[in-house]
Design a protein around this motif. Sequence first.
Motif, PDB file in Angstrom:
ATOM      1  N   LEU A   1       0.827  -1.208   0.000  1.00 40.51           N
ATOM      2  CA  LEU A   1       0.000   0.000   0.000  1.00 40.51           C
ATOM      3  C   LEU A   1       0.860   1.256   0.000  1.00 40.51           C
ATOM      4  CD1 LEU A   1      -2.816   1.333   0.155  1.00 40.51           C
ATOM      5  CD2 LEU A   1      -2.617   1.174   2.656  1.00 40.51           C
ATOM      6  N   ASP A   2       1.917   1.291   0.808  1.00 37.23           N
ATOM      7  CA  ASP A   2       2.767   2.491   0.864  1.00 37.23           C
ATOM      8  C   ASP A   2       3.362   2.818  -0.500  1.00 37.23           C
ATOM      9  OD1 ASP A   2       2.267   2.947   3.530  1.00 37.23           O
ATOM     10  OD2 ASP A   2       4.132   2.033   4.230  1.00 37.23           O
ATOM     11  N   ALA A   3       3.785   1.796  -1.249  1.00 36.72           N
ATOM     12  CA  ALA A   3       4.379   2.030  -2.573  1.00 36.72           C
ATOM     13  C   ALA A   3       3.332   2.515  -3.564  1.00 36.72           C
ATOM     14  CB  ALA A   3       5.047   0.754  -3.080  1.00 36.72           C
ATOM     15  N   VAL A   4       2.137   1.947  -3.499  1.00 36.80           N
ATOM     16  CA  VAL A   4       1.058   2.373  -4.396  1.00 36.80           C
ATOM     17  C   VAL A   4       0.683   3.819  -4.102  1.00 36.80           C
ATOM     18  CG1 VAL A   4      -1.358   1.999  -5.041  1.00 36.80           C
ATOM     19  CG2 VAL A   4       0.185   0.036  -4.748  1.00 36.80           C
ATOM     20  N   ARG A   5       0.502   4.129  -2.834  1.00 35.33           N
ATOM     21  CA  ARG A   5       0.126   5.507  -2.473  1.00 35.33           C
ATOM     22  C   ARG A   5       1.247   6.497  -2.766  1.00 35.33           C
ATOM     23  NH1 ARG A   5      -3.746   5.046   2.890  1.00 35.33           N
ATOM     24  NH2 ARG A   5      -5.524   4.231   1.723  1.00 35.33           N
ATOM     25  N   ALA A   6       2.485   6.090  -2.608  1.00 36.81           N
ATOM     26  CA  ALA A   6       3.597   6.992  -2.945  1.00 36.81           C
ATOM     27  C   ALA A   6       3.519   7.391  -4.414  1.00 36.81           C
ATOM     28  CB  ALA A   6       4.933   6.327  -2.635  1.00 36.81           C
ATOM     29  N   ALA A   7       3.195   6.452  -5.276  1.00 39.19           N
ATOM     30  CA  ALA A   7       3.095   6.752  -6.706  1.00 39.19           C
ATOM     31  C   ALA A   7       1.869   7.597  -7.027  1.00 39.19           C
ATOM     32  CB  ALA A   7       3.071   5.451  -7.519  1.00 39.19           C
ATOM     33  N   VAL A   8       0.706   7.216  -6.486  1.00 40.56           N
ATOM     34  CA  VAL A   8      -0.543   7.926  -6.788  1.00 40.56           C
ATOM     35  C   VAL A   8      -0.504   9.353  -6.268  1.00 40.56           C
ATOM     36  CG1 VAL A   8      -3.027   8.008  -6.296  1.00 40.56           C
ATOM     37  CG2 VAL A   8      -1.953   5.846  -6.949  1.00 40.56           C
ATOM     38  N   HIS A   9       0.057   9.555  -5.091  1.00 39.38           N
ATOM     39  CA  HIS A   9       0.010  10.880  -4.465  1.00 39.38           C
ATOM     40  C   HIS A   9       1.184  11.775  -4.838  1.00 39.38           C
ATOM     41  CE1 HIS A   9      -3.642  10.013  -2.322  1.00 39.38           C
ATOM     42  NE2 HIS A   9      -3.169   8.786  -2.208  1.00 39.38           N
ATOM     43  N   ASP A  10       2.094  11.272  -5.637  1.00 38.44           N
ATOM     44  CA  ASP A  10       3.113  12.105  -6.286  1.00 38.44           C
ATOM     45  C   ASP A  10       2.496  12.508  -7.620  1.00 38.44           C
ATOM     46  OD1 ASP A  10       5.168  13.159  -7.814  1.00 38.44           O
ATOM     47  OD2 ASP A  10       6.552  11.506  -7.429  1.00 38.44           O
ATOM     48  N   PRO A  11       2.226  13.786  -7.848  1.00 35.57           N
ATOM     49  CA  PRO A  11       1.509  14.163  -9.060  1.00 35.57           C
ATOM     50  C   PRO A  11       2.277  13.916 -10.368  1.00 35.57           C
ATOM     51  CG  PRO A  11       1.978  16.099  -7.704  1.00 35.57           C
ATOM     52  CD  PRO A  11       2.467  14.914  -6.958  1.00 35.57           C
ATOM     53  N   ALA A  12       3.497  13.444 -10.295  1.00 38.00           N
ATOM     54  CA  ALA A  12       4.276  13.142 -11.508  1.00 38.00           C
ATOM     55  C   ALA A  12       3.898  11.749 -12.017  1.00 38.00           C
ATOM     56  CB  ALA A  12       5.771  13.246 -11.211  1.00 38.00           C
ATOM     57  N   TRP A  13       2.691  11.645 -12.550  1.00 35.69           N
ATOM     58  CA  TRP A  13       2.149  10.355 -12.980  1.00 35.69           C
ATOM     59  C   TRP A  13       2.810   9.799 -14.237  1.00 35.69           C
ATOM     60  CZ3 TRP A  13      -3.884  10.070 -12.266  1.00 35.69           C
ATOM     61  CH2 TRP A  13      -4.177  10.120 -10.898  1.00 35.69           C
ATOM     62  N   SER A  14       3.564  10.600 -14.950  1.00 37.43           N
ATOM     63  CA  SER A  14       4.215  10.075 -16.165  1.00 37.43           C
ATOM     64  C   SER A  14       5.227   8.985 -15.823  1.00 37.43           C
ATOM     65  CB  SER A  14       4.885  11.196 -16.962  1.00 37.43           C
ATOM     66  OG  SER A  14       5.917  11.801 -16.204  1.00 37.43           O
TER      67      SER A  14
END
Length: 148
Positions: free
Chosen positions: A18-31
């Motif tokens: 979960l921490d890794a998924v949320r780190a990616a989703v909540h960093d607005p650099a989705w590219s």
Amino acid sequence: MTKTSASVSLATHIDAPLDAVRAAVHDPAWSKWVPFLKSDTCEGDAAGSARVCVMAHPDPQLDGYELQETITENDRDAGRFGYAIANPPFPVENLGGTVTTEQTDDGVLAIWTAHFDAEPEVLEEVRPMMLHSYHAAFQGLEAHATVG
């Protein structure tokens, strides 16, 4: 013709912490994980921040298209990230979306929901395209979250 309010939602299981998924989703650099984005620039990561996402697409009319977005919410603890797109690349209006994440017994449940206004005949075209895009993005998210 009168536009109709509509939504589309895709839920998937992600086999990653979960921490890794949320780190990616909540960093607005989705590219970093969304395959249909070449790049993005962000003023910040809080609600009200502007984000410009540059599309990667086989159609030359869409390749390089700049999505002008506003982050509407970014609550990592609650697992909610929301955005609004001022200039969607297809004929819809008031396009906004939310990605939510929550821990389950066997990984992470991720749900991407978009809401928009469109003419009824456009819905038949737009819904499958959006679902395909969200599916590809979730595949990229899972790959990104399991690498770290």
